[in-house]
Design an enzyme around this catalytic site. Structure first.
Site: not given
Ligand code: HDD
Length: 691
Positions: A73, A146, A337
Site C-alpha cells: 500500500h 480493502n 493499525h
C-alpha cells in the site's frame, strides 16, 4: 460551539499548520536570512566554506527528506471527512461514535493500491486499500479495509510469502505494480485458498473508475459489544452513493500513461468542486449462537457472508469533505493499525486478523522512525493521552513530574486505571481452550464454492472482462507448467472459465470434473446491479473553428444542471470561435488530454467546424477511441456526418438528415434537430448507464 458541531480533529491540526504568507525567510533555528541562493565562498570564484551553516542545514535536511515507503500500500491518497450514524446502535454496541445521530465524528481516509511503489500508476490492476481512521470520543478506531471483501490467505503467517510473490521479481525488479508474472501465479497454484480472491482481483473490481466509485470492506469478522457485555459477530461495509464502477483494461493501461495520478486527481478535484464523496456504513450481523449455522466458517477471511443470507443494514454515512494541506504530513505519515480499537468493538479469532494485530504497529516503528508516531499531528487522537510511556526519538510531549511508573504512591497512582463504566476498554470474555497446534481448522478447507458463487453472479460482459483479465495475467507467465496448473485450479471454480483460460493462454483444455458445483448467484456481487447516476462524470466537447454555439450552450447548461463536468477540447489552447464569431475558452488540446480520460463525448453541428475536424487525424482518432471504449457519444447536425465517416458501418441506427428524431444506437446519440432538449435528456440517460 459544542462538541457536536465543531470538528475537533481540524481544530487540533490547526495548531500545527504553517503558512509562509508574508513571512521572512529563516533557518530552522529562526535566524532570519538575506540569501538562500548563493553558498558562502572564499572569493566569488573560490571554494565553498565549511562555515556556511545555512548551506549545511539546508542540504542536510534535504538529504534526509525521504522515509521508507510502506512495504505494501505504498501509493495512496488521504482525505478528511466526517461520519454520522443514522440512529443509535446502542442495542449492538457501546462504541461512542455509533450512539447519537447528531454527533459527527471526524475521519481521515487513505485510499491506496497494494503492490506498486509510491510512484506507480493509479489505474493498475490491483486491490485498493480503504483505510479509515475515526477520531472518536473514546480514542481512535481504525477500520483498515480493502475494496474486496475477501483476502488471498487465511493465516497471517503467509503474508510475507504472498507479498514476495506478487511484488516485482527480486532479480530484476520487474514488473512494477502487476501480478502478471511467474512468481505470483506459481504462488497462486500452490495456495488454492486464494481462488476466491483471484476472482475478485481479475474482475472489474481490480480496476475501479474512481476511489469514489468502489465499495470498502473490513474483510474480517469483528465483534460488536453492547453496554451489557453482549456480543454479535459483525462485518463492516462501505457502500458508495455513486455506485460501483470500473474502467476497462485497455483504458486503465492507457490512463496509466496519460495520467498516472488519475484516481488521486479525481478525488482531489471532486472535493475541491464540493462534490463530496459519500459512503454508507453497512453492517452484517450474526448472533453469537449462530456462529456454526453456515456452510462456511465465519472466521475464514476468504469467505463472504452472502448478502442474501445475512443482509447488509445501512447504519450511517461518511462524507469526505476536505483535502489535506500537505501530502507528506498527512497521507504519508498516517499510521493505521487494526489494533486501534475502541470500547464496543472487539476482535475475533480470524487467524488473519490476529496476525495483522502484530504487523501494523511493528511496521510503523521502522517507517516513522520510533515509537512516538502517535504524536504526529495526523495520528493524534482527539482525546487526551496519559500513560507512563516515555522518551524515544522525536518525543513531542513534555511529561511533567518525577513519576513514570504504575502503580505509584507519589503521584496518587495517576494516571488512574478506569472502569468499563468510565469508557475503559475491556476485552470480550470469550471462552478459549485447546491444544497448542500449528494446524488450520478443517472448516477452512472449502476453497472453491464461493469463487464459483462469484463467477455465477457476474453478468455476461463482466465474465468477458474476467476471461480477458486471465488471458493477460496468465498469458504473461513464461512457464507453461504454471499456466497449466492455473487452468486445473480454476476448473474447480468453473469448467467454462477454465476452458476459456486454457484457450487464451495456449495450454491444454481441462477435463470436466466430477464435482458438484453450486448454481447459486448473489446479486450483490455483480456491478451490473449497482447505482447508476450521471453525477460528476466528465465529458469532452470536441470543437474547431465555426461550431454551432447554440448547441454547445444548450448541451452545457443541461450538463451543469445534472452535475456533469465538461471540458472543451480543441487543436490548440486559447479560444475557439463559433460560426457567429462567439469565442469560447478551450480547456485542453490534443496533447494535454486524451479520450480515455472522459466518460463521454459531444460534438455540436457547424459545417466548417466538422470539415476542420475531419482534416486532422487527432480529431478522428479521438472519436474512434471513445467508441472503442463504448463511451456515450452525442452528435448534432453536421457532426452526424462526421460520425458516419469515422465509425464503422456496423453502427446502423444513426439519424438521417430527413428526421428530427433523436437516434440511439447503444449510447451513440445523433440528431439533426435544432432543438436539443430531448437529445440532452437521452444523453444524460445514456451517460448514467456508465457504458
Ligand atoms: Fe495490510 C497496510 C489492508 C492483510 C500488513 N493493509 C495496509 C493498508 C491497508 C491494508 C488498507 C494501508 C494502510 C494505509 O493506508 O496506510 N491488509 C489490509 C487488509 C487485509 C490486510 C484489508 C486483509 C484482510 N496486512 C494484512 C496482513 C498483514 C498486513 C495479513 C501482515 C500480517 N498491511 C500490513 C502492513 C502495512 C499494511 C505491513 C504496510 C504499511 C502499513 O501497514 O502501515 O503492516
Amino acid at each position: 460551539m459544542n462538541r457536536k458541531q465543531r470538528d475537533a480533529k481540524q481544530e487540533q491540526l490547526k495548531a500545527f499548520k504553517n503558512s509562509n504568507e508574508s513571512q521572512s525567510l529563516s533557518t530552522d533555528q529562526g535566524t532570519k536570512l538575506p540569501n538562500t541562493s548563493e553558498s558562502l565562498t572564499a572569493g566569488e570564484r573560490g571554494p565553498t566554506l565549511m562555515e556556511d551553516f545555512h548551506f549545511r542545514e539546508k542540504m542536510t535536511h534535504f538529504d534526509h527528506e525521504r522515509i521508507p515507503e510502506r512495504v505494501v500500500h505504498a501509493r495512496g491518497f488521504g482525505v478528511h471527512g466526517v461520519f454520522k450514524p443514522y440512529e443509535s446502535l446502542s442495542s449492538l454496541t457501546s462504541a461512542s461514535f455509533l450512539q447519537d445521530p447528531n454527533v459527527e465524528t471526524p475521519v481521515f481516509v487513505r485510499f491506496s493500491t497494494v503492490v506498486g511503489s509510491r510512484g506507480s500508476a493509479d489505474t493498475v490492476r490491483d486491490v485498493r486499500g480503504f483505510a479509515t481512521k475515526f477520531f472518536t470520543e473514546d480514542g481512535n478506531f481504525d477500520l483498515v479495509g480493502n475494496n474486496m471483501p475477501v483476502f488471498f490467505i487465511q493465516d497471517a503467517i503467509k503474508f510475507p510469502d504472498v507479498v514476495h510473490a506478487i511484488k516485482p521479481e527480486p532479480d530484476n525488479e520487474i514488473p512494477q505494480a502487476s501480478a502478471a508474472h511467474d512468481t505470483f501465479w506459481d504462488w497462486v497454484v500452490h495456495n488454492q485458498e486464494s481462488a476466491h480472491m483471484i476472482m475478485w482481483l481479475l474482475s472489474d473490481r481490480g480496476i475501479p473508475r474512481s476511489f469514489r466509485m468502489m465499495e470498502g470492506f473490513g474483510v474480517h469478522s469483528f465483534r460488536l459489544v453492547n453496554q451489557q457485555g453482549q456480543a454479535h459477530f459483525v462485518k463492516f461495509h462501505w457502500k458508495p452513493l455513486l455506485g460501483v464502477h470500473s474502467l476497462t483494461w485497455d483504458e486503465a493501461q492507457k490512463i496509466a500513461g496519460k495520467n498516472p495520478d488519475f484516481h488521486r486527481q479525481d478525488l482531489w478535484d471532486a472535493i475541491n468542486n464540493g462534490e463530496y464523496p459519500e459512503f454508507e456504513l453497512g453492517i452484517q450481523v450474526i448472533e453469537e449462537g449462530q456462529e456454526h449455522q453456515f456452510d462456511f466458517d465465519i472466521l475464514d477471511p476468504t469467505k463472504i457472508w452472502p448478502e442474501e443470507q445475512v443482509p447488509v443494514q445501512k447504519v450511517g454515512k461518511m462524507t469526505l469533505n476536505r483535502n489535506q494541506d500537505n501530502f507528506f504530513a498527512e497521507t504519508e505519515q498516517a499510521a493505521f493499525h487494526i489494533g486501534n480499537i475502541v470500547p464496543g468493538i472487539d476482535f475475533t479469532n480470524d487467524p488473519l486478523l490476529q496476525g495483522r494485530l502484530f504487523s501494523y504497529l511493528d511496521t510503523q516503528l521502522l517507517r516513522l522512525g520510533g515509537p512516538n508516531f502517535h504524536e504526529i499531528p495526523i495520528n493524534r487522537p482527539i482525546t487526551p493521552v496519559h500513560n507512563n510511556q516515555r522518551d524515544g526519538f522525536h518525543r513531542m510531549t513534555i511529561n511533567q513530574g518525577k513519576v513514570a511508573y504504575s502503580p505509584n504512591g507519589i503521584a496518587h497512582n495517576n494516571p488512574q486505571p478506569v472502569s468499563k463504566e468510565q469508557q475503559g476498554f475491556e476485552h470480550y470474555e470469550e471462552k478459549v481452550e485447546g491444544k497448542k497446534v500449528r494446524k488450520r481448522s478443517a472448516s477452512f478447507n472449502d476453497h472453491f464454492s464461493q469463487a464459483t458463487l462469484f463467477y455465477n453472479s457476474l453478468s455476461e460482459h463482466e465474465k468477458r472482462h474476467l476471461f480477458k483479465a486471465f488471458h493477460f495475467e496468465v498469458g504473461n507467465v513464461k512457464d507453461p507448467a504454471i499456466k497449466q496448473h492455473v487452468v486445473e485450479m480454476f476448473n474447480h471454480v468453473s469448467h467454462e472459465l477454465a476452458k476459456k483460460i486454457a484457450d487464451g493462454v495456449g495450454v491444454k483444455a481441462p477435463q470436466p470434473l466430477n464435482e458438484e458445483m453450486t448454481q447459486q448467484k448473489s446479486n450483490a456481487l455483480s456491478q451490473a446491479q449497482t447505482v447508476f447516476t450521471p453525477k460528476t462524470r466528465k465529458i469532452a466537447i470536441l470543437l474547431a473553428e465555426g461550431f454551432k454555439s447554440e448547441d454547445v450552450k444548450s448541451f452545457m447548461s443541461m450538463m451543469e444542471q445534472q452535475g456533469v463536468h465538461v471540458e472543451i477540447v480543441n487543436r490548440n489552447l486559447g479560444q475557439v470561435k463559433s460560426m457567429n464569431q462567439e469565442p469560447i475558452q478551450v480547456n485542453q488540446n490534443y496533447s494535454t488530454t486524451y479520450p480515455v480520460l472522459y466518460d463521454g463525448l459531444f460534438i455540436p453541428g457547424g459545417a466548417q467546424h466538422i470539415q476542420e475536424l475531419l482534416k486532422h487525424h487527432e480529431g478522428k482518432s479521438f472519436v474512434k477511441e471513445m467508441f472503442t471504449h463504448a463511451k456515450t457519444i452525442g452528435v448534432s447536425q453536421e457532426a452526424v456526418d462526421l460520425l458516419t465517416q469515422v465509425l464503422p458501418s456496423s453502427i446502423q441506427n444513426i439519424s438521417p438528415k430527413s428526421s428530427s428524431e433523436v437516434f440511439n444506437d447503444h449510447g451513440i446519440l445523433s440528431t439533426w434537430s435544432d432543438d436539443l432538449t430531448r437529445f440532452n435528456e437521452l444523453f444524460i440517460q445514456a451517460l448514467s448507464q456508465h457504458r
